[in-house]
Design an enzyme around this catalytic site. Sequence first.
Site, PDB file in Angstrom:
ATOM      1  N   ARG A 173      56.176  33.062  36.243  1.00 57.10           N
ATOM      2  CA  ARG A 173      55.007  33.499  35.316  1.00 57.10           C
ATOM      3  C   ARG A 173      54.854  32.726  34.087  1.00 57.10           C
ATOM      4  O   ARG A 173      54.569  33.774  33.518  1.00 57.10           O
ATOM      5  CB  ARG A 173      55.412  35.173  35.783  1.00 57.10           C
ATOM      6  CG  ARG A 173      55.317  35.755  37.475  1.00 57.10           C
ATOM      7  CD  ARG A 173      53.927  35.005  37.892  1.00 57.10           C
ATOM      8  NE  ARG A 173      54.410  35.897  39.098  1.00 57.10           N
ATOM      9  CZ  ARG A 173      54.572  35.076  40.071  1.00 57.10           C
ATOM     10  NH1 ARG A 173      54.966  33.725  40.084  1.00 57.10           N
ATOM     11  NH2 ARG A 173      55.227  35.625  41.451  1.00 57.10           N
ATOM     12  N   SER A 251      52.271  43.452  39.589  1.00 63.50           N
ATOM     13  CA  SER A 251      53.445  43.854  38.188  1.00 63.50           C
ATOM     14  C   SER A 251      53.187  44.300  36.849  1.00 63.50           C
ATOM     15  O   SER A 251      53.197  43.151  36.455  1.00 63.50           O
ATOM     16  CB  SER A 251      54.079  42.815  38.722  1.00 63.50           C
ATOM     17  OG  SER A 251      54.579  42.871  40.448  1.00 63.50           O
ATOM     18  N   GLU A 355      54.365  41.676  31.948  1.00 61.13           N
ATOM     19  CA  GLU A 355      53.960  39.836  32.683  1.00 61.13           C
ATOM     20  C   GLU A 355      52.422  40.642  31.972  1.00 61.13           C
ATOM     21  O   GLU A 355      52.496  39.421  31.590  1.00 61.13           O
ATOM     22  CB  GLU A 355      53.560  40.214  34.372  1.00 61.13           C
ATOM     23  CG  GLU A 355      53.197  39.405  34.923  1.00 61.13           C
ATOM     24  CD  GLU A 355      53.581  39.492  36.458  1.00 61.13           C
ATOM     25  OE1 GLU A 355      54.165  39.352  36.804  1.00 61.13           O
ATOM     26  OE2 GLU A 355      51.852  39.344  36.901  1.00 61.13           O
TER      27      GLU A 355
HETATM   28  C1  LIG Z   1      46.038  44.451  41.656  1.00 59.13           C
HETATM   29  C2  LIG Z   1      46.403  44.054  41.463  1.00 59.13           C
HETATM   30  C3  LIG Z   1      47.924  42.344  41.772  1.00 59.13           C
HETATM   31  C4  LIG Z   1      48.045  41.621  41.091  1.00 59.13           C
HETATM   32  N1  LIG Z   1      48.896  40.537  42.046  1.00 59.13           N
HETATM   33  C5  LIG Z   1      49.162  39.256  41.266  1.00 59.13           C
HETATM   34  C6  LIG Z   1      49.905  38.537  42.105  1.00 59.13           C
HETATM   35  O1  LIG Z   1      50.832  38.922  43.549  1.00 59.13           O
HETATM   36  N2  LIG Z   1      50.629  37.500  41.339  1.00 59.13           N
HETATM   37  C7  LIG Z   1      50.158  37.082  40.022  1.00 59.13           C
HETATM   38  O2  LIG Z   1      50.611  36.459  39.526  1.00 59.13           O
HETATM   39  N3  LIG Z   1      49.430  37.998  39.819  1.00 59.13           N
HETATM   40  C8  LIG Z   1      48.870  39.750  40.169  1.00 59.13           C
HETATM   41  N4  LIG Z   1      48.162  39.939  39.300  1.00 59.13           N
HETATM   42  C9  LIG Z   1      48.008  39.721  38.037  1.00 59.13           C
HETATM   43  C10 LIG Z   1      46.042  38.874  37.123  1.00 59.13           C
HETATM   44  O3  LIG Z   1      45.621  39.049  38.867  1.00 59.13           O
HETATM   45  C11 LIG Z   1      46.764  37.214  37.437  1.00 59.13           C
HETATM   46  O4  LIG Z   1      47.809  36.923  36.393  1.00 59.13           O
HETATM   47  C12 LIG Z   1      45.529  37.289  37.489  1.00 59.13           C
HETATM   48  O5  LIG Z   1      45.588  35.371  37.581  1.00 59.13           O
HETATM   49  C13 LIG Z   1      44.762  36.933  36.507  1.00 59.13           C
HETATM   50  O6  LIG Z   1      42.984  36.229  36.302  1.00 59.13           O
HETATM   51  P1  LIG Z   1      42.122  37.475  35.348  1.00 59.13           P
HETATM   52  O7  LIG Z   1      41.147  36.411  34.925  1.00 59.13           O
HETATM   53  O8  LIG Z   1      41.498  38.666  35.555  1.00 59.13           O
HETATM   54  O9  LIG Z   1      42.887  37.104  33.562  1.00 59.13           O
HETATM   55  P2  LIG Z   1      42.755  37.943  32.258  1.00 59.13           P
HETATM   56  O10 LIG Z   1      43.398  39.533  32.745  1.00 59.13           O
HETATM   57  O11 LIG Z   1      41.190  38.269  31.885  1.00 59.13           O
HETATM   58  O12 LIG Z   1      43.762  37.248  31.524  1.00 59.13           O
HETATM   59  C14 LIG Z   1      44.850  37.294  31.704  1.00 59.13           C
HETATM   60  C15 LIG Z   1      45.184  36.377  30.509  1.00 59.13           C
HETATM   61  O13 LIG Z   1      44.771  34.935  30.649  1.00 59.13           O
HETATM   62  C16 LIG Z   1      43.978  34.509  29.339  1.00 59.13           C
HETATM   63  N5  LIG Z   1      42.893  33.866  30.013  1.00 59.13           N
HETATM   64  C17 LIG Z   1      41.620  34.387  30.755  1.00 59.13           C
HETATM   65  N6  LIG Z   1      41.135  33.128  31.063  1.00 59.13           N
HETATM   66  C18 LIG Z   1      40.929  32.091  30.068  1.00 59.13           C
HETATM   67  C19 LIG Z   1      40.623  30.900  30.506  1.00 59.13           C
HETATM   68  N7  LIG Z   1      39.977  30.718  31.089  1.00 59.13           N
HETATM   69  N8  LIG Z   1      41.497  30.382  29.181  1.00 59.13           N
HETATM   70  C20 LIG Z   1      42.550  30.651  28.577  1.00 59.13           C
HETATM   71  N9  LIG Z   1      42.589  31.678  28.907  1.00 59.13           N
HETATM   72  C21 LIG Z   1      42.250  32.714  29.975  1.00 59.13           C
HETATM   73  C22 LIG Z   1      43.681  35.778  28.854  1.00 59.13           C
HETATM   74  O14 LIG Z   1      43.712  35.612  27.215  1.00 59.13           O
HETATM   75  C23 LIG Z   1      45.479  36.925  28.714  1.00 59.13           C
HETATM   76  O15 LIG Z   1      45.924  36.178  28.287  1.00 59.13           O
HETATM   77  C24 LIG Z   1      47.520  41.137  39.585  1.00 59.13           C
HETATM   78  C25 LIG Z   1      47.129  42.190  39.094  1.00 59.13           C
HETATM   79  C26 LIG Z   1      46.419  43.243  40.304  1.00 59.13           C
HETATM   80  C27 LIG Z   1      45.121  44.069  38.935  1.00 59.13           C
END
Ligand SMILES: Cc1cc2nc3c(=O)[nH]c(=O)nc-3n(C[C@H](O)[C@H](O)[C@H](O)COP(=O)(O)OP(=O)(O)OC[C@H]3O[C@@H](n4cnc5c(N)ncnc54)[C@H](O)[C@@H]3O)c2cc1C
Length: 361
Positions: A173, A251, A355
């Site tokens: 992670r 999480s 996280e």
């Molecule tokens: C119901 C639920 C279940 C989940 N299950 C998991 C799981 O099983 N495993 C897991 O690993 N995660 C899980 N997550 C967390 C999340 O979905 C992941 O971390 C996902 O990759 C975040 O993507 P996002 O586009 O929403 O990022 P955001 O939430 O928009 O951003 C997250 C971080 O990434 C950065 N970021 C986003 N896009 C970019 C980019 N293009 N360039 C540089 N930085 C960037 C942002 O600045 C921020 O720091 C879960 C979340 C939820 C709500």
Amino acid sequence: MPTAQQAFEESLLENVPLAPMTTLGIGGPARFFADVMTTDALIAGAAWARRLQLPLFVLGGGSNVVVADAGFPGLALRVSITGLEIRFDDQAVVITAGAGEEWDSLVARCVANDWSGFECLSGIPGRVGATPIQNVGAYGQETSETFELVEAFDLASERLVTLSAAECEFGYRTSRFKTRDRDRFVITRVAYRVLAGGKPSIRYADLQRYLAERGLERPALAQVREAVLEIRRSKAMVIDSADPDSRSVGSFFVNPTVELEQFEQLKRRIQSQGERGSNIVAFPLSGGRVKLSAAWLIEQAGFKRGYVHGRVGISTKHALAIINRGGGTAREIVELKELIQSRVFDLFGIDLTPEPVLIGM
Ligand SMILES: Cc1cc2nc3c(=O)[nH]c(=O)nc-3n(C[C@H](O)[C@H](O)[C@H](O)COP(=O)(O)OP(=O)(O)OC[C@H]3O[C@@H](n4cnc5c(N)ncnc54)[C@H](O)[C@@H]3O)c2cc1C
């Protein structure tokens, strides 16, 4: 023909609420906001923010962020660059995806084509661009197993760069994007290498049990995807507008890893506290380290599923998920986070690492 800079400035919005762009549904407005669809627009946005000396925040699908109640005082850039390129290389399939592509749509597409590598990562919300940030993983699979290249705009050198998987320094992670180079790179495209006709990865005990109970000894990729989605649904770990337990960031804490010696000390400490000791939940890792279950530590510290703290709380289906019960604030989320961290630390001497990324605080 307007320049990229002019086009960017025309697309710029002011005082845009960020809460609706996050899965938690919490947070104030961004002073400036732009949804960028091209690398040129992104570069123009970064240049604009630099000129005005404004802080920059990069948003994807908003599923791993907690935005401050006061919002973000600079420019929030949502990266919506789409597009997929697919290249066959023997048995391997190299997929280059725009950072704005929906992650789970890509997983579904790979599974439908019988390409293995992502099946256990089904149902994770968010976009491609965020997958390298914390090396997204679930059910025994991690995106780092498939990353080929990450293309990003380097805000330090103001150049587009291409990073190999090794250069991204992936860990459990985590990656360099979350540690030493936090806020330095804006990811524009990611190339993954998956396997055509490959076998599904079934390493995780919950998943093995689920499949065995249904007599699926040699499941197809699609059956593994369905199994993962079903297990995730039962824990509110897929976004479902009808399930308030899914109004979360998934999480909230990563599972802590400790050296074997520290684990033995912890066991002794727990045993001295009475009834808890015998059923400590932990998983041996290679190199003599042990991964502890953050959910177990949290529940043992008295934060049961359904725990309420004002308008936020703990999911009724998973002790690791902090949820917005309706009208919650970032302040309440942070209070509950700190309460959990300090009680777990007092009882077990373990520091729980959050996280999600906290924005504007
Ligand atoms: C119901 C639920 C279940 C989940 N299950 C998991 C799981 O099983 N495993 C897991 O690993 N995660 C899980 N997550 C967390 C999340 O979905 C992941 O971390 C996902 O990759 C975040 O993507 P996002 O586009 O929403 O990022 P955001 O939430 O928009 O951003 C997250 C971080 O990434 C950065 N970021 C986003 N896009 C970019 C980019 N293009 N360039 C540089 N930085 C960037 C942002 O600045 C921020 O720091 C879960 C979340 C939820 C709500």
